[in-house]
Design an enzyme around this catalytic site. Structure first.
Site, PDB file in Angstrom:
ATOM      1  N   SER A  37       0.833  -1.211   0.000  1.00 32.51           N
ATOM      2  CA  SER A  37       0.000   0.000   0.000  1.00 32.51           C
ATOM      3  C   SER A  37       0.862   1.253   0.000  1.00 32.51           C
ATOM      4  CB  SER A  37      -0.977   0.007   1.174  1.00 32.51           C
ATOM      5  OG  SER A  37      -0.312  -0.050   2.411  1.00 32.51           O
ATOM      6  N   TYR A 104       6.317  -6.009  16.358  1.00 34.19           N
ATOM      7  CA  TYR A 104       5.141  -6.390  15.592  1.00 34.19           C
ATOM      8  C   TYR A 104       4.062  -6.972  16.506  1.00 34.19           C
ATOM      9  CZ  TYR A 104       7.814  -6.004  11.229  1.00 34.19           C
ATOM     10  OH  TYR A 104       8.543  -5.538  10.164  1.00 34.19           O
ATOM     11  N   ASN A 166      12.151  -7.488  -0.469  1.00 39.23           N
ATOM     12  CA  ASN A 166      11.758  -6.849   0.796  1.00 39.23           C
ATOM     13  C   ASN A 166      11.832  -7.807   1.991  1.00 39.23           C
ATOM     14  OD1 ASN A 166      10.962  -4.614   2.267  1.00 39.23           O
ATOM     15  ND2 ASN A 166       9.090  -4.267   1.083  1.00 39.23           N
ATOM     16  N   ARG A 168      12.321  -9.509   5.530  1.00 38.26           N
ATOM     17  CA  ARG A 168      12.167  -9.103   6.925  1.00 38.26           C
ATOM     18  C   ARG A 168      12.593 -10.260   7.832  1.00 38.26           C
ATOM     19  NH1 ARG A 168      12.065  -5.009   4.802  1.00 38.26           N
ATOM     20  NH2 ARG A 168      10.563  -3.276   4.958  1.00 38.26           N
ATOM     21  N   ASP A 259       9.681   1.434  -0.309  1.00 39.53           N
ATOM     22  CA  ASP A 259       8.359   1.329  -0.941  1.00 39.53           C
ATOM     23  C   ASP A 259       8.090   2.532  -1.839  1.00 39.53           C
ATOM     24  OD1 ASP A 259       8.074  -0.920   0.713  1.00 39.53           O
ATOM     25  OD2 ASP A 259       7.177   0.302   2.297  1.00 39.53           O
TER      26      ASP A 259
END
Length: 317
Positions: A37, A104, A166, A168, A259
């Site tokens: 997004s 998180y 990306n 993680r 991003d």
């Protein structure tokens, strides 16, 4: 329908103001944030028709995500879930030597159960380009399969696909990430990866230009983009290898920089720009993002143009 369609999780980010520690924070700034997004908003702000698709809980927090992304101009098409929760993360930001820390809180988020059968796949079939990232399949075994299904749906419909590695480390190991991501490679047209992920996750060696060429040759990618942080970016495609330096920027809020680059780069490629120009717009969008609080690049096309053209000033007149 959008020229670009993206799929992934968007969380709510909670950050203590003024570099406060999480354990003593009495208030939080709240922002929506998710790799796909974030890229979608950046591309939207540069004039691309973009749709972000996902699955969210039918709750005040889920609606918070939609209302905020929509106000940035992004077209949102989500499945509302009766169960599952809204993922969040907490970001504590400070200078050296403390640095930043991420906590998180996304387990059992509604998106982790999303399948291709329930998502608005007609939106993907009508797009020019479909984007997702390596964060999404790391979230659950279901999403690992869904990402592959959506890439296949796009490919079968003649829609080009883009994938941002990306990686993680808090979500999965480098070995597991490589094993999973490589299963998607035959379905990907445009691969974007930080140089560190190309080396540590994909096992590549050499300089960024060599890595881009090697990946393109090995897997038949149409385009490979290697981002190199302060050293700019390199791309292999269109029968050439090009590189562009990074733009100078004052870093206020680094989260979402990669991003923003992806969104800026893809927006210009969809508009017909050559690789060098697209890299410049990706870099300029990323540079501007580093000056903007939150996760998304709330830029204008005019601002990005000025950075690319070297006409930006510290004070607008």
């Amino acid at each position: 329908m959008g020229d670009l369609v993206t799929f992934g999780e968007t969380m709510l980010r909670l950050s203590p103001p003024r570099h406060t520690r999480l354990e003593t924070a009495g208030a939080f700034d709240v922002y929506p944030g998710g790799a796909e997004s974030n890229a979608a908003v950046a591309a939207t702000r540069l004039g691309t028709d973009v749709v972000w698709i996902s699955k969210l809980p039918e709750s005040p927090l889920g609606r918070h995500v939609v209302s905020n992304l929509s106000r940035y101009g992004l077209d949102v098409d989500v499945v509302w879930a009766e169960s599952g929760r809204q993922g969040t993360y907490y970001l504590e930001i400070a200078g050296a030597p403390r640095g930043a820390d991420v906590v998180y809180d996304r387990a059992d988020a509604a998106v982790t159960t999303a399948t291709a059968d329930e998502l608005p796949t007609e939106t993907i079939r009508d797009a020019e380009l479909f984007l997702t990232s390596g964060i999404t399949p790391a979230l659950s075994p279901t999403l690992e399969g869904t990402v592959g299904d959506l890439l296949e749906i796009a490919r079968d419909a003649g829609v080009r696909t883009a994938f941002d590695v990306n990686y993680r480390g808090k979500l999965w190991s480098e070995a597991t990430a490589r094993e999973t991501i490589e299963t998607y490679f035959p379905l990907i047209d445009v691969l974007i990866t930080p140089a560190r992920d190309a080396r540590n996750v994909l096992g590549e060696t050499g300089e960024p230009a060599e890595i881009a060429t090697a990946l393109a040759d090995a897997w038949g990618f149409e385009t490979v983009v290697i981002t190199c942080g302060a050293n700019g970016a390199v791309a292999a495609g269109d029968d050439e290898v090009v590189d562009r330096p990074a733009f100078e920027t004052e870093t206020i809020a680094p989260v979402g920089t990669g991003d923003a680059f992806v969104g800026g780069f893809l927006a210009r490629r969809l508009a017909g720009a050559d690789l060098g120009t697209a890299l410049e717009y990706g870099g300029a969008t990323a540079a501007l993002k580093r000056t903007i609080p939150g996760d998304v690049a709330l830029v204008t096309r005019e601002e990005v143009d000025r950075v690319v053209e070297g006409e930006h000033e510290t004070i607008s007149r």
